[in-house]
Motif scaffolding. Structure first.
Motif, PDB file in Angstrom:
ATOM      1  N   GLU A   1      33.391  44.049  32.675  1.00 16.47           N
ATOM      2  CA  GLU A   1      33.552  43.690  34.089  1.00 16.47           C
ATOM      3  C   GLU A   1      33.583  44.938  34.964  1.00 16.47           C
ATOM      4  OE1 GLU A   1      36.469  41.140  37.094  1.00 16.47           O
ATOM      5  OE2 GLU A   1      37.143  41.543  35.041  1.00 16.47           O
ATOM      6  N   ALA A   2      34.330  45.947  34.549  1.00 16.84           N
ATOM      7  CA  ALA A   2      34.383  47.201  35.307  1.00 16.84           C
ATOM      8  C   ALA A   2      33.005  47.852  35.365  1.00 16.84           C
ATOM      9  CB  ALA A   2      35.394  48.159  34.687  1.00 16.84           C
TER      10      ALA A   2
ATOM     11  N   ALA B   1      26.903  47.846  39.969  1.00 14.04           N
ATOM     12  CA  ALA B   1      26.470  47.152  41.184  1.00 14.04           C
ATOM     13  C   ALA B   1      26.673  48.022  42.420  1.00 14.04           C
ATOM     14  CB  ALA B   1      27.211  45.831  41.337  1.00 14.04           C
ATOM     15  N   ALA B   2      27.647  48.932  42.349  1.00  9.54           N
ATOM     16  CA  ALA B   2      27.916  49.851  43.456  1.00  9.54           C
ATOM     17  C   ALA B   2      27.084  51.131  43.348  1.00  9.54           C
ATOM     18  CB  ALA B   2      29.406  50.206  43.490  1.00  9.54           C
TER      19      ALA B   2
ATOM     20  N   ALA C   1      37.615  50.051  39.069  1.00  8.52           N
ATOM     21  CA  ALA C   1      36.190  50.156  39.414  1.00  8.52           C
ATOM     22  C   ALA C   1      35.954  49.767  40.870  1.00  8.52           C
ATOM     23  CB  ALA C   1      35.353  49.275  38.489  1.00  8.52           C
ATOM     24  N   ARG C   2      36.630  48.721  41.338  1.00 10.35           N
ATOM     25  CA  ARG C   2      36.493  48.318  42.746  1.00 10.35           C
ATOM     26  C   ARG C   2      36.954  49.431  43.680  1.00 10.35           C
ATOM     27  NH1 ARG C   2      38.683  43.738  40.389  1.00 10.35           N
ATOM     28  NH2 ARG C   2      37.108  42.117  40.069  1.00 10.35           N
TER      29      ARG C   2
ATOM     30  N   GLU D   1      30.080  46.371  35.222  1.00  8.40           N
ATOM     31  CA  GLU D   1      29.233  45.598  36.136  1.00  8.40           C
ATOM     32  C   GLU D   1      29.557  45.916  37.593  1.00  8.40           C
ATOM     33  OE1 GLU D   1      29.689  41.489  35.061  1.00  8.40           O
ATOM     34  OE2 GLU D   1      28.826  41.810  33.063  1.00  8.40           O
ATOM     35  N   ILE D   2      30.843  46.013  37.913  1.00 14.56           N
ATOM     36  CA  ILE D   2      31.270  46.332  39.282  1.00 14.56           C
ATOM     37  C   ILE D   2      30.755  47.717  39.674  1.00 14.56           C
ATOM     38  CG2 ILE D   2      33.291  46.888  40.703  1.00 14.56           C
ATOM     39  CD1 ILE D   2      34.761  44.671  38.981  1.00 14.56           C
TER      40      ILE D   2
ATOM     41  N   ALA E   1      38.765  46.767  35.962  1.00 12.64           N
ATOM     42  CA  ALA E   1      37.946  46.152  37.014  1.00 12.64           C
ATOM     43  C   ALA E   1      38.499  46.523  38.385  1.00 12.64           C
ATOM     44  CB  ALA E   1      37.886  44.637  36.835  1.00 12.64           C
ATOM     45  N   ASP E   2      39.810  46.477  38.543  1.00 12.43           N
ATOM     46  CA  ASP E   2      40.410  46.864  39.827  1.00 12.43           C
ATOM     47  C   ASP E   2      40.171  48.341  40.121  1.00 12.43           C
ATOM     48  OD1 ASP E   2      41.331  44.302  40.376  1.00 12.43           O
ATOM     49  OD2 ASP E   2      43.323  44.682  39.507  1.00 12.43           O
TER      50      ASP E   2
ATOM     51  N   ALA F   1      34.497  52.315  43.670  1.00  9.47           N
ATOM     52  CA  ALA F   1      33.339  51.988  44.504  1.00  9.47           C
ATOM     53  C   ALA F   1      33.681  52.133  45.980  1.00  9.47           C
ATOM     54  CB  ALA F   1      32.861  50.570  44.198  1.00  9.47           C
TER      55      ALA F   1
END
Length: 144
Positions: A111-112, A118-119, A90-91, A114-115, A87-88, A94
Motif C-alpha cells: 500500500e505504501a 502514484a505520487a 508514504a502519504r 502504491e501511494i 501507508a500514512d 508525498a
C-alpha cells in the motif's frame, strides 16, 4: 502491479542525488538499529533529519514530530516503523515532495509503495540503506 526492487544502478543514482534524509522512527537510543544506521549515514555525508515525537534532538539534529513539520526540503524518507504505519508515512512523504520512500530491511508495504509510486516517488523496500550505500558508494558521496 506488484512492487519490484529497483536495480542497483537506480539505487546508486538515488543515493548520489540524495542529500537530506528524514528518518521516521529514529531512536535516541544508540544501541537501536535506526540510530546506528542513521549515524553511519550521517558520517558518510548525508544530512539526517530525525522524525520522533518523543525526543528533542538526535545525532545533534533537531527532531520533528512529523514529516509535515520539517521546514525544508527532504530528498528521501527512510522508515523504521512497522509495515502497518507505512501507508500514512508514504502519504506524508508525498505531501512534502520527497523524491524517495525507503522502507528499511524487514519492512514491506504494498500500500505504501502504491501511494508513493502514484505520487511519482522512487520506492525501495526491505533493504538497508546503510548496506546499499556501503556497496554502491564505498568512497562516500562525491561533492557536487
Amino acid at each position: 502491479m506488484a512492487y519490484r526492487h529497483p536495480d542497483r544502478e537506480t539505487i546508486k543514482r538515488i543515493l548520489e542525488e540524495t542529500d537530506t534524509i528524514a528518518v521516521v522512527g529514529l531512536s535516541d537510543k544508540p544501541d537501536r538499529t535506526s540510530h546506528m544506521v542513521s549515524a553511519a549515514m550521517q558520517a558518510k555525508g548525508y544530512r539526517i533529519v530525525p522524525v520522533n515525537p518523543n525526543a528533542d534532538t538526535i545525532l545533534g539534529e533537531k527532531c520533528y514530530k512529523s514529516l509535515k513539520d520539517i521546514p525544508f526540503p527532504v530528498d528521501l524518507v527512510n522508515v523504521f516503523r512497522r509495515s502497518e504505519y507505512c501507508a500514512d508515512v508514504a502519504r506524508e512523504a508525498a505531501e512534502i515532495g520527497a523524491k524517495t520512500l525507503w522502507l528499511q530491511l524487514g519492512i514491506v508495504s504494498e500500500e505504501a509503495a502504491e501511494i508513493a509510486e502514484a505520487a511519482g516517488m522512487n520506492v525501495i523496500m526491505d533493504r538497508c540503506i546503510k548496506v546499499e550505500d556501503s556497496i554502491l558508494l564505498p568512497e562516500g558521496k562525491t561533492n557536487r
